[in-house]
Design a protein around this motif. Structure first.
Motif, mmCIF file in Angstrom:
data_model
loop_
_atom_site.group_PDB
_atom_site.id
_atom_site.type_symbol
_atom_site.label_atom_id
_atom_site.label_comp_id
_atom_site.label_asym_id
_atom_site.label_seq_id
_atom_site.Cartn_x
_atom_site.Cartn_y
_atom_site.Cartn_z
ATOM 1 N N UNK A 143 4.587 3.045 0.518
ATOM 2 C CA UNK A 143 5.331 3.521 1.477
ATOM 3 C C UNK A 143 4.439 4.364 2.774
ATOM 4 N N UNK A 144 3.227 4.672 2.289
ATOM 5 C CA UNK A 144 2.173 5.227 2.833
ATOM 6 C C UNK A 144 1.661 4.482 4.151
ATOM 7 N N UNK A 145 1.513 3.179 3.582
ATOM 8 C CA UNK A 145 1.021 1.980 4.421
ATOM 9 C C UNK A 145 1.951 1.694 5.632
ATOM 10 N N UNK A 146 3.237 1.556 5.111
ATOM 11 C CA UNK A 146 4.242 1.454 6.168
ATOM 12 C C UNK A 146 4.524 2.489 7.130
ATOM 13 N N UNK A 147 4.268 3.803 6.723
ATOM 14 C CA UNK A 147 4.292 5.028 7.723
ATOM 15 C C UNK A 147 3.080 4.734 8.531
ATOM 16 N N UNK A 148 1.879 4.541 8.190
ATOM 17 C CA UNK A 148 0.811 4.334 9.006
ATOM 18 C C UNK A 148 0.996 3.215 10.022
ATOM 19 N N UNK A 149 1.612 1.977 9.615
ATOM 20 C CA UNK A 149 1.665 0.982 10.685
ATOM 21 C C UNK A 149 2.826 1.384 11.703
ATOM 22 N N UNK A 150 3.908 1.981 11.372
ATOM 23 C CA UNK A 150 4.761 2.440 12.049
ATOM 24 C C UNK A 150 4.221 3.307 13.200
ATOM 25 N N UNK A 151 3.251 4.239 12.628
ATOM 26 C CA UNK A 151 2.667 5.255 13.657
ATOM 27 C C UNK A 151 1.564 4.537 14.704
#
Length: 777
Positions: free
Chosen positions: A761-769
């Protein structure tokens, strides 16, 4: 103007009745109808005058005339005609034979009038106000000098020159930014002083002051210092009339004290109800069985016909050399430095006197144009305003009056918060004005402006933007790019762009408007400072916090210099300074600034005013940021109590204060209490605002925070996830608030030992950011 001058080949000036700082009043002969009239002429403005000022003065005079000419009632001075002749603006009115109430008091050596006279005057004024209020017009400056007793006993209200249709209260109110209408301090209502909403009940309060004075010989707060008078109106209960004059009837005492209630809701509901009450009380007092009960009034009954008096106009001129500050010309009143700047234009004298300056209201830089000049002075087929009339028939005065009345009704609906209905009225009036007057006529554009305003208030921001752009383009064609009305429309366009999140475009518009205002009005004009304030606000939304802080600080200093340190506009900008300080992490300075603003607003507006309460809320935020949560908690408890008392337990601002209370309970590690408070607030917000409202989601997140601190991580995860899903649905998956909620969710997963899911989930958030940052211009 020279004696025997002939205006427009019709009005022959005969005798000068009075002269004041802005012009003259003449007794004149209407050669067409063979009657005597009064002609009010403004001083011609020479070429040395600022052209923008001259244009606005013409427009304001036309507006004043339209308002007055639309009134047809036996208790209101009749306006026959208006126009411009050889550069002189003029207003033609009926010539009144009588004395105003201020002069009657003077004739009586400042002694009070007889009770029958007082009651008869009260009834007639109430009847006239009932009529004008039905037309959507509030006088706003009712005083003894504006009420004339004719030789036949009739009473007429004069000088609707500063009346306003709906919420438009002109240039003097723009000096305050809160709706304070310039009037005379001895007769101003508390809501005029405090900048609250002004309606017909403000006139009822002023009438109460007038009746108090003619019944006792002095106004209710008979003080020499204007500020002391204003504070008296706002905070002090008036002494009963009978404490000054024991023979006054009880019913008159009760009526006047009811009119002088501090809040509008405590006064009579309207002038019609007041008149009925007066009639009923008088009928009882005149019954034979009541003789002697009310003293002199019970014995003497109705007033007889007063003696014949010399002709005079509604507003008698002041003596030469008088000044508007109530002290000798050329001398400086030592008290002036202690008064707010917005009181400088008010009469500060001991009480109403028998003469008042012939005056026109200050130029109105916000009022729209209202109709054509009565008498064309331009080329054939063109009115003095320059609008071609050959392609469409000239509308009748009756048609114009009907549309003005409907426009006023739309404004009244807006004041009541009925924005959808107001929008329908304004759209209808705009369509008819466009057909009748043309698309670029100032009245048409004025209606279009109101349409845009109602659209912005009902959440249709994109539609509002289109309307304001249309109004701006029309006003540029009709009035020019630097006209105050054009600039007002452009500034509203910038505001709506900001509402849409288009802050870069808003910045460009604000900057252009500011340059024009500085060029045409000067750097310290209130409208210029208002634009600079808006620009500072927009800079903070662009993330340019240092620039926002510097500009807001400059505007606050300028407003303090021009308007006074405790003027509401000055305090609004200081509030923005405090906000910028907080954004810069300078919380100690922010706290002190917010405290200063809260103290200033409490002094100027009262402790229960929404602006005063808002500043107290920000004091609590600052205390919390500085780790002084115990102080913040005490502050929020008091604020919750005050908000609940003033606005009710479910008002959004009451709930905001309760939210702050819950946050600080958590900061003090009182998590069970914090969780209970957050759940309660969340449930109310969900019911009142809706489940996906941003405030509801903030409260729901606070519930999750409390659950986490109580180690109830499974429950916390469910709540965090629901907040994230709601924000994703409403704001989109890459919105900063959505991403913050997904991070909260990942943190919960970590606490539950579900590290793999958390990392994903952290990786997904970082990619979206990263995608969001890459797409930013």
């Amino acid at each position: 103007m020279a004696e025997t001058s002939l205006i427009q080949g019709r009005y022959r000036l005969l005798d000068l009745i009075g002269r004041g700082g802005m012009g003259e009043v003449w007794r004149a002969q209407d050669e067409s109808l063979g009657r005597h009239v009064a002609v009010k002429c403004l001083k011609p403005l020479g070429p040395q005058q600022d052209q923008s000022f001259t244009r606005v003065l013409r427009e304001r005079f036309r507006r004043e005339a339209r308002v007055a000419a639309a009134l047809q009632h036996r208790g209101v001075t009749v306006v026959h005609d208006f126009g411009e002749h050889d550069g002189v603006l003029y207003l033609v009115m009926e010539l009144l034979e009588g004395r105003n109430l201020s002069q009657l008091l003077e004739d009586n050596s400042q002694g009070p009038l007889d009770v029958p006279d007082i009651v008869d005057i009260a009834e007639q004024v109430a009847d006239a106000l009932a009529y004008t209020h039905e037309q959507g017009i509030v006088h706003r400056d009712l005083k003894p000098a504006n009420i004339v007793r004719l030789t036949d006993g009739a009473v007429k209200i004069c000088d609707f020159g500063i009346a306003r249709l709906g919420h438009d209260i002109g240039f003097t109110s723009k000096l305050t930014g809160t709706g304070i209408a310039m009037g005379t301090p001895h007769y101003m209502s508390p809501e005029q002083i405090g900048g609250g909403h002004i309606d017909h009940r403000s006139d009822l309060y002023s009438l109460g002051c007038v009746l108090y004075e003619i019944a006792t010989g002095a106004p209710p707060f008979d003080l020499d210092d204007a500020w002391a008078v204003l504070v008296g109106h706002r905070d002090t209960a008036p002494q009963p009339l009978r404490s000054h004059r024991s023979e006054l009837p009880e019913f008159l005492d009760r009526i006047v004290l009811d009119l002088l209630a501090k809040t509008p809701d405590e006064r009579p509901s309207d002038a019609t109800a007041l008149r009925h009450r007066i009639i009923a009380a008088r009928s009882i007092s005149e019954h034979p069985e009541t003789t002697g009960r009310y003293g002199r009034y019970g014995r003497e009954g109705r007033m007889g016909r007063p003696p014949a008096l010399s002709p005079m106009l509604a507003h008698p001129p002041s003596a030469a050399g008088s000044t508007s500050h109530g002290h000798a010309a050329g001398g400086q009143d030592p008290r002036a430095s202690r008064l707010p700047s917005w009181t400088y234009g008010m009469t500060v004298g001991h009480k109403a006197t028998g003469s008042s300056a012939l005056r026109t209201t200050p130029p109105d830089h916000t009022a729209g144009l209202t109709g054509e000049w009565t008498t064309p002075s331009g080329p054939a087929g063109t009115s003095a305003g320059g609008y071609a009339s050959r392609e469409r028939p000239t509308p009748s005065p009756e048609q114009i009056a009907v549309l003005n009345s409907r426009h006023s009704a739309g404004l009244s609906l807006g004041r009541l918060g009925r924005w959808d209905e107001a929008g329908e009225v304004h759209r209808s009036v705009a369509a008819e004005r466009e057909h009748m007057l043309g698309p670029d006529h100032p009245d048409t554009l004025g209606s279009r402006y109101e349409v845009g305003f109602t659209l912005s208030r009902t959440g249709r921001t994109s539609d509002a933007l289109r309307e304001f752009v249309r109004v701006t383009e029309g006003r540029e064609r009709a009035l020019g790019p630097d006209h105050p009305e054009t600039l007002a429309a452009r500034q509203e366009t910038a505001y709506v762009l900001g509402q849409l999140g288009r802050h870069f475009e808003a910045h460009e518009v604000y900057a252009a408007v500011l340059a024009s205002r500085e060029r045409t009005m000067g750097p310290d004009h209130p409208d210029t400072l208002r634009c600079r304030h808006n620009l500072a606000f927009n800079l903070s939304r662009l993330g340019r916090i240092e620039d926002s802080y510097r500009m807001a600080l400059e505007v606050a200093e300028a407003r303090g210099r021009v308007l006074g340190a405790n003027h509401p506009d000055t305090l609004v900008t200081r509030y923005e300074v405090a906000y910028a300080l907080g954004m810069l992490g300078r919380w100690t300075e922010a706290l002190q600034t917010y405290r200063d603003v809260a103290a200033g607003r409490t002094h100027a507006l009262g402790g229960d005013h929404p602006d005063s309460l808002a500043a107290r809320y920000e004091v609590g935020i600052s205390l919390g940021r500085l780790g002084r949560s115990a102080e913040a908690l005490d502050l929020y408890r008091g604020l919750v109590d005050d908000r609940t008392r003033v606005h009710g337990p479910t008002d959004p601002e009451t709930l905001r204060a309760r939210h702050g209370l819950g946050v600080n309970l958590g900061r003090l590690a009182r998590w069970e209490e914090a969780l209970a408070e957050s759940r309660d607030v969340c449930a109310i917000r969900e019911r009142v605002l809706g489940p996906d409202h941003p405030d509801t989601l903030v409260s729901r997140r606070e519930v999750a925070v409390g659950l986490g601190w109580l180690s109830r991580w499974s429950d916390a995860l469910a709540v965090y996830r629901s907040v994230a899903e709601s924000r994703e649905r409403v704001l989109g998956p890459d919105h900063p608030d959505t991403l913050a909620s997904r991070n909260d969710e990942a943190h919960c997963l970590e606490q539950l030992g579900r590290g793999g899911e958390a990392v994903e989930l952290y990786r997904r958030v970082a990619a979206l950011r990263q995608q969001r940052e890459a797409g930013r211009p």
